[in-house]
Structures are given as structure tokens and as C-alpha cells.
Design a protein around this motif. Structure first.
Motif, short mmCIF file in Angstrom:
data_model
loop_
_atom_site.label_atom_id
_atom_site.label_comp_id
_atom_site.label_asym_id
_atom_site.label_seq_id
_atom_site.Cartn_x
_atom_site.Cartn_y
_atom_site.Cartn_z
N ASN A 27 -9.93 7.59 5.93
CA ASN A 27 -9.41 6.29 6.38
C ASN A 27 -10.13 5.10 5.42
O ASN A 27 -9.28 4.37 5.01
CB ASN A 27 -9.83 5.81 7.78
CG ASN A 27 -8.83 6.68 8.71
OD1 ASN A 27 -7.59 6.89 8.46
ND2 ASN A 27 -9.07 6.81 9.89
N VAL A 28 -11.40 5.33 5.40
CA VAL A 28 -12.00 4.25 4.45
C VAL A 28 -11.36 4.32 2.86
O VAL A 28 -11.06 3.33 2.36
CB VAL A 28 -13.77 4.69 4.31
CG1 VAL A 28 -14.35 3.57 3.34
CG2 VAL A 28 -14.39 4.55 5.69
N VAL A 29 -11.33 5.61 2.38
CA VAL A 29 -10.74 5.64 1.01
C VAL A 29 -9.36 5.22 0.94
O VAL A 29 -9.02 4.34 0.00
CB VAL A 29 -10.73 7.06 0.40
CG1 VAL A 29 -10.16 7.27 -0.72
CG2 VAL A 29 -12.49 7.43 0.29
N THR A 30 -8.61 5.36 1.96
CA THR A 30 -7.24 4.83 1.98
C THR A 30 -7.07 3.65 2.00
O THR A 30 -6.53 2.56 1.30
CB THR A 30 -6.44 5.61 3.11
OG1 THR A 30 -6.33 6.99 2.93
CG2 THR A 30 -4.83 5.07 3.07
N ALA A 31 -7.74 2.83 2.72
CA ALA A 31 -7.63 1.44 3.12
C ALA A 31 -8.22 0.79 1.86
O ALA A 31 -7.59 -0.31 1.66
CB ALA A 31 -8.68 1.06 4.42
N LEU A 32 -9.41 1.15 1.49
CA LEU A 32 -9.88 0.40 0.21
C LEU A 32 -9.14 0.77 -1.18
O LEU A 32 -8.85 -0.05 -2.03
CB LEU A 32 -11.39 0.72 -0.17
CG LEU A 32 -12.28 0.35 1.16
CD1 LEU A 32 -13.75 0.96 0.81
CD2 LEU A 32 -12.43 -1.20 1.14
N GLY A 33 -8.53 1.95 -1.21
CA GLY A 33 -7.65 2.08 -2.09
C GLY A 33 -6.27 1.50 -2.13
O GLY A 33 -6.00 1.00 -3.38
N ASP A 34 -5.82 1.34 -1.21
CA ASP A 34 -4.72 0.67 -0.97
C ASP A 34 -4.70 -0.95 -1.38
O ASP A 34 -4.00 -1.66 -2.03
CB ASP A 34 -4.08 0.36 0.53
CG ASP A 34 -3.46 1.52 0.83
OD1 ASP A 34 -3.39 2.47 0.06
OD2 ASP A 34 -3.33 2.01 2.10
N GLN A 35 -5.96 -1.44 -1.53
CA GLN A 35 -6.08 -2.65 -1.83
C GLN A 35 -6.54 -2.69 -3.48
O GLN A 35 -7.06 -3.81 -3.90
CB GLN A 35 -7.30 -3.39 -1.26
CG GLN A 35 -7.11 -3.62 0.25
CD GLN A 35 -5.67 -4.59 0.52
OE1 GLN A 35 -5.79 -5.16 -0.06
NE2 GLN A 35 -4.96 -4.13 1.63
N GLN A 36 -6.73 -1.62 -4.07
CA GLN A 36 -7.20 -1.44 -5.28
C GLN A 36 -8.39 -2.11 -5.80
O GLN A 36 -8.78 -2.59 -6.83
CB GLN A 36 -5.92 -1.76 -6.26
CG GLN A 36 -4.59 -1.32 -6.21
CD GLN A 36 -3.57 -2.00 -6.92
OE1 GLN A 36 -3.75 -2.65 -7.86
NE2 GLN A 36 -2.39 -1.48 -6.60
N VAL A 37 -9.21 -1.81 -4.79
CA VAL A 37 -10.69 -2.18 -5.30
C VAL A 37 -11.43 -0.85 -5.21
O VAL A 37 -11.13 0.25 -5.09
CB VAL A 37 -11.39 -3.10 -3.96
CG1 VAL A 37 -10.78 -4.45 -3.82
CG2 VAL A 37 -11.43 -2.29 -2.59
N LYS A 38 -12.79 -0.96 -5.98
CA LYS A 38 -13.52 0.15 -6.30
C LYS A 38 -14.16 0.22 -5.33
O LYS A 38 -14.67 -0.49 -4.25
CB LYS A 38 -14.37 -0.02 -7.54
CG LYS A 38 -13.50 -0.23 -8.94
CD LYS A 38 -14.51 -0.25 -10.07
CE LYS A 38 -13.68 -0.15 -11.34
NZ LYS A 38 -14.57 -0.25 -12.51
N ILE A 39 -14.57 1.71 -4.83
CA ILE A 39 -15.26 2.23 -3.52
C ILE A 39 -16.73 2.59 -3.99
O ILE A 39 -16.97 3.50 -4.85
CB ILE A 39 -14.40 3.19 -3.07
CG1 ILE A 39 -12.93 2.70 -2.92
CG2 ILE A 39 -15.03 3.62 -1.80
CD1 ILE A 39 -11.87 3.65 -2.31
N LEU A 40 -17.66 2.27 -2.94
CA LEU A 40 -18.81 2.84 -3.00
C LEU A 40 -19.13 3.38 -1.47
O LEU A 40 -18.90 2.41 -0.59
CB LEU A 40 -19.98 1.56 -3.24
CG LEU A 40 -21.38 1.78 -2.95
CD1 LEU A 40 -21.90 3.09 -3.67
CD2 LEU A 40 -22.41 0.71 -2.74
#
Length: 561
Positions: A289-302
């Protein structure tokens, strides 16, 4: 005034100047007030029992009647025009739906169907129908109307972006709402019998909660290609590949605000203990869920990785205890990095490992932590060489205490144990304990601690490796007992100035710092943190999701004009 009249109808005359009068006088947060039809009582949200609940209070009374009692969250009350019911959004077992309750607190019931989550209720003028913002099983947002019968459910509008702030005009003809469409919050009007939403504002500021004057004539412009479902253009800065600006995020539904404020990174959390409760048995739903939500916003993920499962640590120890066998941790990191290869840009290994609490309530062990770091680095790089490894953010602890290992000594001991070459950046949490960004504390309890940490790195021949600030923030003053945070609290205006000044100082004075993650964006808005939890008061959003001054200041900093 003329433009305002065109927007919301005729403005009622003001016969004399009046000052706002306080209806409630409780030290806790009271907000989201809604009038009873008689104008003699208000329903509102209060956190006075430790979490958001619905209360009502007569204007002539000094006490309020509590209507709801639970340990999650009740919010956004709306009083029916006939005065018989109050609709509100209720979170139960982590699911938000629309509930109804009588003004005396009796007969609470769920109004929305079980397969549809809901929030932001708004009554029709005849009290026979209820509009709300809903999300279906596929997490698609829309505006719905239910009623007169419970089975009468119609979807008026579908959106792929965030929508909120729903209201129904007094003449029954229009629904107004807020939408984040093209990089900005704007207000829209939607015909109550269906049709195209019409944009009513175009401004780079956060516009929200359009309410139509019930005494006026509301006449939105006709829909055309310029005003239908299109908001103001975003004024985002181009991404800076040399510096990461990010936020610590709690509610994935607010991930879009990372783009709104103008940052480029989001920090999420992975608890090994819940993802792998049994050796080799993975439950990926939370990190997915974290990776999908942040990925959908096209921001980089830590992703910060922490927490040891029961099976991987000694009995009768807490989840912050390090694992018995670092090979188990390496196996988990291999599985994690394999699943999110190309999606997660960086991993932070553990949290503040120089604190006793974060090391299983035992004495922090920099050599043992270095073993953990080496295991994670080797595992991740083997499957995703481009992913960065950040050391667990060091708590700013001066020379140490009975519950903390001094951060400089801990970092030096890591180098002594051979940590160099097994991380891409040193993580740091340089909290200032209420001090301004430019203030230097002789004990090291200030933002400038990063310069001293960098000097340790230079002394060990590692000066080219950057520092990442993975947490940075100021707690604001409030009425709750904050424990050790009590003396560090600042005003909302100081929080705004200090955060803005901190980002400016980091960029201008310390080129070795290559990332700064705000702590935090939205911890004040989620139901799993009680009102007295200090983390809620580091947030730059209010409990009702509206921006605090720090949010507006940082957004202006990131969107220069």
C-alpha cells in the motif's frame, strides 16, 4: 466584493461590527462546528477524551454533551435541516463510513452500504437525502447521494484525484466541493441532479470548503472547456537531483500533498515483525500500500525498516530488539528489495539505534548495529544495486545519558567496527529541542549537530559520503502533557519560521547534507494516534486536515513566483 457576490450570491448586509465569541472553552482541540437549524446549538468534534468524538453544546451552556464514545475517530458532523439527525464520518476498525445519530446521542446507525467507505456528509435541504464522498472497493473516489430510501444510491461524480469539503446549497440545486486536480486545491460546483463540475476558483493558494450563502442567488457560469474539472496550473519547481526534500507520512490518502507542497520524496515505514510474522511467511499488504500510494504520486520512496518478529529475537523482548541472527534480517531485506526493485529508491535501516528504547531497551551496541547494516547493504545491493542504504537516523543525544548513547561516539564506534562502505548516507535526526535553526547548543542539541557528525565522517576519511536528515521538525504548543517534549514546544508561527529557515540553512551552509525529511506531514489527522501523542503536534496539518502556517510557508518556499 462584486467578484465575491458573483461567486457565492448576494452578500447579506452587516449592520454592525461584531467580534467572534467562543462557544466552547475546553483546552482540547474543538473544531468542525455545524449549527442546529434553530441556531441555538452546535455539533462539533472535540478531542477532549483523547480522540476525536462528536459533541453538542447549547450556546447558553458551559458544558457539552458527548454523543460518541470510541477509541478511533469521529469527524465532519452535519446537522440535518429538520434537526432530527446528525450525520458524521466514523472510523470503526480502520474503515470510515457515514453514521447517523440523534442529537441526544441515541440510535446511532450506519447510513452507507458495507462495500462503500464514506466521509464528508452533506444534507439536502429537505433532509431526505444525504450526499457524501465515497470510495469503492477499488479505492476510486466519487460523490454519492443516498436516499430517500437506504437502497437509493446514486453516484454523481467520479474522480481519480482527492476530493473533499462537500456542501449542499440551500436551494437544493448545487453541491460544492474541493478537488485537487492539476496540482492545486480549488473549489467546484456540481449540479445536484448530475452534470459536469464547474471550477469556481483559480488560485495557487489552498482554496477549500465553498459554502453558498443561503440568502443569495447562486449562479455558477455555464460549463465550458476552461472551467470544467480543471484546476489552476501547478507551479512546482523542477526536481533537484542533488537534494531530496521529503516528508514522513502517516495517511497514504494524503500522499498527493507531497506534490502539493512541492516536495519530491515520501517516507514510509516497514515493520519486519508484521510483514514476516513467521519465518518465510510474508504479508506484504502494508508495504504494498505504501509503495502503491507514493508511486501513484510519482514521488521517490524512502522506506524505513524496523521491528524484529517474535521468532527472530529472544523471548520476552520488545520488537525493537535486534535479531538473534543477522542472516534472518538479510533474508528479509533480500525479499523486500526484490519485491520493490525499481520502485523504492532508498532504505533506512532501523530507527535511532543509539537509543536504549530503539535497541530493545538494552544498551545500544554500535558494533552489533554495524553487523545489521552490513547484512542489509549486502542483501539489497545484490538484487537492486541502484537502491540507496541510509543508516538509521541517529538521535541527537549530545554526550549521551542513562537512556541514550552519544550520537558522535556511536558514529565513531560504527567506523571502528568497519561500517564504512556499507552505507550510501548517514541518517540523522537533528532535533533542536525548541531552538531556532541558527542557534548552536554547546551540548550539540541543535540543527548544527549535522556539522559535527560530518566532521566524524571526515576524520575517518569518509567526508564525501553525504548525510541524510530523515527526521526534522518542531513540536507546537498544546494543552496536553507532552513529557520530555513539553519544554521544546514552539508556537505555530515559530514552527513555520523555523522549518523554512532550516531548509534554507541546510541548502546554503551544509552541502554535505543531501536530504531533509520533514517530521511530519499529517500524523495529527490519523485515528491511531491519540490526542496526547506528541507526534501529532509535530504535524504541519491540523487534525481537521487544514494547513497549519508551516504548510503554507513551505509550499510558498517551494513554489516561488
Amino acid at each position: 466584493l462584486e467578484s465575491l457576490q458573483r461567486l457565492v450570491g448576494e452578500v447579506a448586509p452587516v449592520h454592525q461590527e461584531q467580534s467572534p465569541a467562543s462557544v466552547t472553552r475546553h483546552p482540547a482541540w474543538d473544531y468542525s462546528a455545524t449549527w442546529s437549524p434553530s441556531g441555538q446549538t452546535v455539533a462539533f468534534v472535540s478531542e477532549r477524551d483523547g480522540d476525536p468524538e462528536i459533541f453538542v453544546q447549547n450556546l447558553e451552556s458551559d458544558s457539552a454533551l458527548q454523543l460518541t464514545f470510541n477509541e478511533e475517530m469521529d469527524r465532519r458532523p452535519a446537522w440535518s435541516p429538520d434537526g432530527k439527525l446528525i450525520a458524521f464520518a466514523a472510523v470503526r476498525d480502520g474503515v470510515e463510513q457515514i453514521h447517523l445519530i440523534r442529537p441526544d446521542g441515541t440510535d446511532e446507525q450506519i447510513a452507507t452500504p458495507p462495500n462503500l467507505r464514506g466521509t464528508a456528509p452533506a444534507w439536502s435541504p429537505d433532509s431526505r437525502r444525504l450526499a457524501f464522498i465515497g470510495w469503492d472497493a477499488d479505492n476510486h473516489a466519487g460523490i454519492y447521494i443516498i436516499g430517500p430510501e437506504i437502497e437509493d444510491l446514486v453516484q454523481l461524480y467520479h474522480s481519480t484525484r482527492w476530493i473533499g469539503g462537500l456542501h449542499w446549497s440551500a436551494d437544493g440545486a448545487w453541491l460544492t466541493f474541493t478537488a485537487w486536480q492539476d496540482g492545486n486545491h480549488e473549489v467546484f460546483a456540481l449540479p445536484a441532479d448530475g452534470g459536469l463540475p464547474i471550477r469556481m476558483s483559480t488560485h495557487p493558494a489552498w482554496d477549500d470548503s465553498l459554502v453558498v450563502n443561503p440568502a443569495g442567488q447562486f449562479s455558477p457560469p455555464a460549463p465550458d472547456t476552461e472551467n470544467v474539472a480543471r484546476a489552476a496550473a501547478s507551479h512546482r519547481q523542477a526536481a533537484d537531483g542533488n537534494f531530496a526534500t521529503g516528508v514522513n507520512l502517516a495517511d497514504l490518502g494524503k500522499a498527493y500533498l507531497i506534490n502539493d507542497i512541492g516536495f519530491g520524496w515520501g517516507k514510509g515505514f516497514v515493520n519486519w515483525a508484521t510483514v514476516e510474522p513467521e519465518a518465510g511467511n510474508f504479508r506484504w499488504i502494508d508495504p504494498d500500500n505504501v509503495v502503491t500510494a507514493l508511486g501513484d504520486q510519482q514521488v521517490k520512496i524512502l522506506l524505513r525498516v524496523h521491528g524484529t518478529p517474535d521468532w527472530a529475537r529472544p523471548t520476552d523482548t520488545s520488537f525493537t530488539h535486534p535479531p538473534d541472527d543477522m542472516a534472518d534480517f538479510a533474508n528479509f531485506m533480500t525479499a523486500l528489495a526484490s519485491r520493490y526493485k525499481g520502485k523504492v529508491a532508498a532504505y533506512e535501516i532501523w530507527n535511532e539505534p543509539n537509543l536504549y528504547y530503539e535497541w530493545g531497551n538494552g544498551e545500544p551496541d554500535p558494533a552489533r548495529y554495524t553487523e545489521m547494516l552490513k547484512a542489509a547493504y549486502s542483501a539489497v545491493k545484490a538484487v537492486d544495486p541502484n537502491a540507496l542504504i541510509i543508516t538509521g537516523g541517529l538521535a541527537t543525544t549530545g554526550d549521551g545519558s542513562a537512556t541514550a548513547y552519544g550520537d558522535l561516539a556511536f558514529l565513531q564506534a560504527m567506523y571502528n567496527a568497519g561500517a564504512q562502505g556499507y552505507f550510501d548516507a548517514v541518517g540523522s535526526h537533528p532535533y533542536t529541542f525548541g531552538r531556532a535553526p541558527d542557534e548552536v547548543d554547546p551540548w550539540g542539541l541543535s540543527l548544527s549537530r549535522v556539522a559535527e557528525q560530518h566532521q566524524v565522517m571526515v576524520d575517518n576519511g569518509d567526508g564525501d559520503t553525504p548525510i541524510w536528515i530523515t527526521e526534522m521538525g518542531w513540536i507546537i504548543e498544546n494543552s496536553w502533557e507532552m513529557g520530555e517534549h513539553e519544554t521544546s514546544a514552539v508556537s505555530e508561527q515559530e514552527q513555520a519560521r523555523y522549518l523554512s529557515g532550516a531548509y534554507a540553512k541546510i541548502r546554503s551552509d551544509w552541502p554535505f547534507v543531501r536530504a531533509a525529511f520533514l517530521f511530519n506531514l499529517d500524523f495529527s489527522t490519523v485515528p491511531w494516534y491519540p490526542a496526547a501523542e506528541p507526534m501529532r503536534w509535530y504535524s504541519i496539518l491540523n487534525p481537521d486536515r487544514t494547513p497549519r502556517p508551516a504548510y503554507t510557508t513551505l509550499k510558498n518556499d517551494m513554489h516561488p513566483r
